[in-house]
Design a protein around this motif. Structure first.
Motif, PDB file in Angstrom:
ATOM      1  N   LEU A   1       0.499 100.141  54.560  1.00 22.79           N
ATOM      2  CA  LEU A   1      -0.044 100.345  55.917  1.00 22.79           C
ATOM      3  C   LEU A   1       1.107 100.479  56.898  1.00 22.79           C
ATOM      4  N   THR A   2       0.825 101.018  58.061  1.00 27.54           N
ATOM      5  CA  THR A   2       1.867 101.050  59.090  1.00 27.54           C
ATOM      6  C   THR A   2       1.432 100.200  60.277  1.00 27.54           C
ATOM      7  N   GLU A   3       2.436  99.785  61.049  1.00 24.32           N
ATOM      8  CA  GLU A   3       2.155  98.893  62.166  1.00 24.32           C
ATOM      9  C   GLU A   3       1.218  99.531  63.187  1.00 24.32           C
ATOM     10  N   SER A   4       1.222 100.856  63.266  1.00 24.50           N
ATOM     11  CA  SER A   4       0.370 101.524  64.249  1.00 24.50           C
ATOM     12  C   SER A   4      -1.120 101.273  63.998  1.00 24.50           C
ATOM     13  N   ALA A   5      -1.458 100.830  62.786  1.00 23.73           N
ATOM     14  CA  ALA A   5      -2.861 100.531  62.470  1.00 23.73           C
ATOM     15  C   ALA A   5      -3.399  99.360  63.302  1.00 23.73           C
ATOM     16  N   PHE A   6      -2.480  98.579  63.886  1.00 22.48           N
ATOM     17  CA  PHE A   6      -2.906  97.357  64.569  1.00 22.48           C
ATOM     18  C   PHE A   6      -2.873  97.463  66.084  1.00 22.48           C
ATOM     19  N   VAL A   7      -2.459  98.631  66.587  1.00 22.48           N
ATOM     20  CA  VAL A   7      -2.244  98.755  68.026  1.00 22.48           C
ATOM     21  C   VAL A   7      -3.542  98.624  68.817  1.00 22.48           C
ATOM     22  N   ASP A   8      -4.532  99.444  68.480  1.00 23.48           N
ATOM     23  CA  ASP A   8      -5.734  99.499  69.315  1.00 23.48           C
ATOM     24  C   ASP A   8      -6.678  98.315  69.105  1.00 23.48           C
ATOM     25  N   ASP A   9      -6.857  97.953  67.858  1.00 27.43           N
ATOM     26  CA  ASP A   9      -7.853  96.927  67.554  1.00 27.43           C
ATOM     27  C   ASP A   9      -7.331  95.997  66.460  1.00 27.43           C
ATOM     28  N   PRO A  10      -6.459  95.057  66.850  1.00 25.28           N
ATOM     29  CA  PRO A  10      -5.846  94.170  65.854  1.00 25.28           C
ATOM     30  C   PRO A  10      -6.870  93.370  65.055  1.00 25.28           C
ATOM     31  N   ASP A  11      -7.939  92.911  65.716  1.00 25.15           N
ATOM     32  CA  ASP A  11      -8.923  92.094  64.997  1.00 25.15           C
ATOM     33  C   ASP A  11      -9.701  92.931  63.988  1.00 25.15           C
ATOM     34  N   GLY A  12     -10.050  94.143  64.411  1.00 22.47           N
ATOM     35  CA  GLY A  12     -10.756  95.052  63.497  1.00 22.47           C
ATOM     36  C   GLY A  12      -9.889  95.372  62.301  1.00 22.47           C
ATOM     37  N   ALA A  13      -8.604  95.642  62.547  1.00 22.32           N
ATOM     38  CA  ALA A  13      -7.681  95.970  61.460  1.00 22.32           C
ATOM     39  C   ALA A  13      -7.539  94.778  60.515  1.00 22.32           C
ATOM     40  N   LYS A  14      -7.472  93.594  61.098  1.00 19.05           N
ATOM     41  CA  LYS A  14      -7.340  92.396  60.272  1.00 19.05           C
ATOM     42  C   LYS A  14      -8.544  92.235  59.337  1.00 19.05           C
ATOM     43  N   ARG A  15      -9.733  92.500  59.876  1.00 20.22           N
ATOM     44  CA  ARG A  15     -10.937  92.415  59.026  1.00 20.22           C
ATOM     45  C   ARG A  15     -10.872  93.413  57.871  1.00 20.22           C
ATOM     46  N   ILE A  16     -10.367  94.612  58.170  1.00 23.10           N
ATOM     47  CA  ILE A  16     -10.249  95.612  57.095  1.00 23.10           C
ATOM     48  C   ILE A  16      -9.282  95.119  56.015  1.00 23.10           C
ATOM     49  N   LEU A  17      -8.144  94.566  56.455  1.00 24.92           N
ATOM     50  CA  LEU A  17      -7.176  94.052  55.466  1.00 24.92           C
ATOM     51  C   LEU A  17      -7.794  92.945  54.618  1.00 24.92           C
ATOM     52  N   GLU A  18      -8.588  92.091  55.267  1.00 20.05           N
ATOM     53  CA  GLU A  18      -9.223  91.011  54.504  1.00 20.05           C
ATOM     54  C   GLU A  18     -10.194  91.567  53.459  1.00 20.05           C
ATOM     55  N   SER A  19     -10.900  92.625  53.840  1.00 17.93           N
ATOM     56  CA  SER A  19     -11.839  93.189  52.861  1.00 17.93           C
ATOM     57  C   SER A  19     -11.091  93.922  51.740  1.00 17.93           C
ATOM     58  N   LEU A  20      -9.912  94.477  52.061  1.00 19.92           N
ATOM     59  CA  LEU A  20      -9.100  95.093  50.990  1.00 19.92           C
ATOM     60  C   LEU A  20      -8.546  94.018  50.058  1.00 19.92           C
ATOM     61  N   LYS A  21      -8.169  92.872  50.639  1.00 23.97           N
ATOM     62  CA  LYS A  21      -7.688  91.758  49.803  1.00 23.97           C
ATOM     63  C   LYS A  21      -8.799  91.237  48.896  1.00 23.97           C
ATOM     64  N   ALA A  22     -10.037  91.292  49.403  1.00 26.20           N
ATOM     65  CA  ALA A  22     -11.174  90.841  48.592  1.00 26.20           C
ATOM     66  C   ALA A  22     -11.348  91.722  47.351  1.00 26.20           C
ATOM     67  N   LEU A  23     -10.814  92.949  47.406  1.00 27.33           N
ATOM     68  CA  LEU A  23     -10.837  93.823  46.217  1.00 27.33           C
ATOM     69  C   LEU A  23      -9.645  93.538  45.314  1.00 27.33           C
TER      70      LEU A  23
ATOM     71  N   VAL B   1      -0.056 103.281  47.387  1.00 31.94           N
ATOM     72  CA  VAL B   1      -0.619 104.461  48.050  1.00 31.94           C
ATOM     73  C   VAL B   1      -0.500 104.267  49.560  1.00 31.94           C
ATOM     74  N   ASN B   2      -0.045 105.300  50.256  1.00 30.03           N
ATOM     75  CA  ASN B   2       0.075 105.218  51.713  1.00 30.03           C
ATOM     76  C   ASN B   2      -1.285 105.391  52.374  1.00 30.03           C
ATOM     77  N   MET B   3      -1.564 104.551  53.359  1.00 28.04           N
ATOM     78  CA  MET B   3      -2.813 104.675  54.097  1.00 28.04           C
ATOM     79  C   MET B   3      -2.499 104.818  55.582  1.00 28.04           C
ATOM     80  N   SER B   4      -2.870 105.975  56.109  1.00 30.17           N
ATOM     81  CA  SER B   4      -2.587 106.243  57.508  1.00 30.17           C
ATOM     82  C   SER B   4      -3.480 105.402  58.426  1.00 30.17           C
ATOM     83  N   ALA B   5      -2.964 105.051  59.595  1.00 30.41           N
ATOM     84  CA  ALA B   5      -3.749 104.300  60.581  1.00 30.41           C
ATOM     85  C   ALA B   5      -4.993 105.088  60.987  1.00 30.41           C
ATOM     86  N   VAL B   6      -4.850 106.404  61.085  1.00 34.49           N
ATOM     87  CA  VAL B   6      -5.985 107.248  61.463  1.00 34.49           C
ATOM     88  C   VAL B   6      -7.078 107.186  60.397  1.00 34.49           C
ATOM     89  N   GLN B   7      -6.646 107.161  59.141  1.00 35.28           N
ATOM     90  CA  GLN B   7      -7.594 107.043  58.026  1.00 35.28           C
ATOM     91  C   GLN B   7      -8.362 105.716  58.137  1.00 35.28           C
TER      92      GLN B   7
END
Ligand code: C2E
Ligand code: MG
Ligand code: MG
Ligand code: MG
Length: 285
Positions: free
Chosen positions: A153-175, A119-125
């Motif tokens: 995911l797209t690379e644009s998800a990491f532009v503004d807040d790479p650390d925040g995005a990384k935390r989100i990915l980690e929580s998705l991996k936890a699922l 499933v595609n997940m937009s950076a804005v989402q």
């Protein structure tokens, strides 16, 4: 309206009698209504395991048939959804619909059919919604396990807040979901950076794949990305494979998964299920 039907992209974006802001506004209004009424659909494009030739899964792609304008491409309506915030309900719907489809196909199948849906997940989402909760709800609502879903995911998800995005990915991996970096090569990020993220799959953008056989530089890039990805323990998917020749080259370069019109176009839900069954039947023959 007849004319609009034939040349919808022109009608939507070319400066005409009505200005662009107004067109966009009415498209936004129509999209909101379409989401509320459940008029969007997901189509499913097969993802093929290049080594075995077996089906590996599908990518879910949103489809919208506008009542007056006819088919509108996601290339046109996803940006409208992102700018208006409609990407939040649209994204939640896509996750739920894909998860329900997995459960549905599982229950229809007489034999076990191990497949995943991406499933595609937009950076804005990612910025605007609690996507971990959205994914968790989709999984639990459908009664499937997280490993059946891949989030693109797209690379644009990491532009503004790479650390925040990384935390989100980690929580998705936890699922237990799989994470894929979509359209790789079109953004700014490099593999060394991606390696710090829990990314399972790199999807190499179609623009590199399509011209691989005619453009030696593109082939060199693809070949380098494939070997680095494998060294870093990531799987690879090539998108936009349109010929057997390209499929063969990618296979010989060690690409894991292929997607493209050569195998199949995005299919309706029923057609995708039939494709899955046919491919299982062929592989057990
Ligand atoms: P994407 O995620 O990179 O999806 C792959 C696109 O390449 C799809 O276009 C697919 O139909 C197309 N494609 C696949 N194989 C071939 C091929 O061999 N040749 C050619 N010419 N094209 C091929 P589509 O369905 O028009 O979607 C365009 C983009 O819209 C997607 O690109 C994705 O970024 C976005 N999108 C679609 N559905 C959703 C959704 O539910 N949520 C979000 N956030 N974005 C979506
Ligand atoms: Mg994608
Ligand atoms: Mg892609
Ligand atoms: Mg793409």
């Amino acid at each position: 309206l007849k004319r609009a039907k034939r040349s919808k992209r022109f009608e939507l974006y070319a400066p005409g009698a009505v200005d662009n802001a107004q067109r966009r506004f009415s498209l936004e209004t129509d999209l909101r209504r379409a989401i509320q009424r459940g008029e969007l659909e997901l189509h499913y494009q097969p993802l093929m395991d290049l080594e075995t030739g077996a089906i590996n899964g599908f990518e879910a792609l949103a489809r919208w048939e506008h009542p007056d304008l006819g088919f509108i491409s996601p290339v046109d309506f996803i940006p409208v959804a992102e700018e208006s915030g409609l990407i939040v309900p649209l994204g939640r719907w896509a996750l739920q619909e894909a998860a329900r489809t997995i459960a549905d196909w599982d229950s229809r199948a007489e034999h076990e059919l191990p497949f995943k849906i991406s499933v595609n997940m937009s950076a804005v989402q990612m910025l605007r919604d609690d996507v971990t909760e959205a994914v968790s709800q989709a999984i639990h609502g459908a009664g499937i396990t997280g490993d059946r879903l891949t989030i693109e995911l797209t690379e644009s998800a990491f532009v503004d807040d790479p650390d925040g995005a990384k935390r989100i990915l980690e929580s998705l991996k936890a699922l237990d979901t799989n994470l894929a970096m979509d359209d790789f090569g079109t953004g700014y990020s490099n593999l060394a950076y991606l390696q710090k993220l829990p990314i399972d799959v790199l999807k190499i953008d179609r623009s590199f794949i399509a011209e691989m056989l005619t453009d030696r530089d593109k082939q060199a890039i693809v070949s380098t990305v494939l070997s680095l990805a494998s060294a870093l323990g990531m799987k690879t998917t090539a998108e936009g494979i349109e010929s057997e020749a390209i499929s063969d080259v990618l296979k010989s370069l060690g690409c894991s998964v292929g997607q493209g019109y050569y195998y199949a176009k995005p299919l309706t839900n029923d057609a995708a299920y039939s494709f899955l069954e046919a491919s299982r039947a062929a592989s057990t023959r």
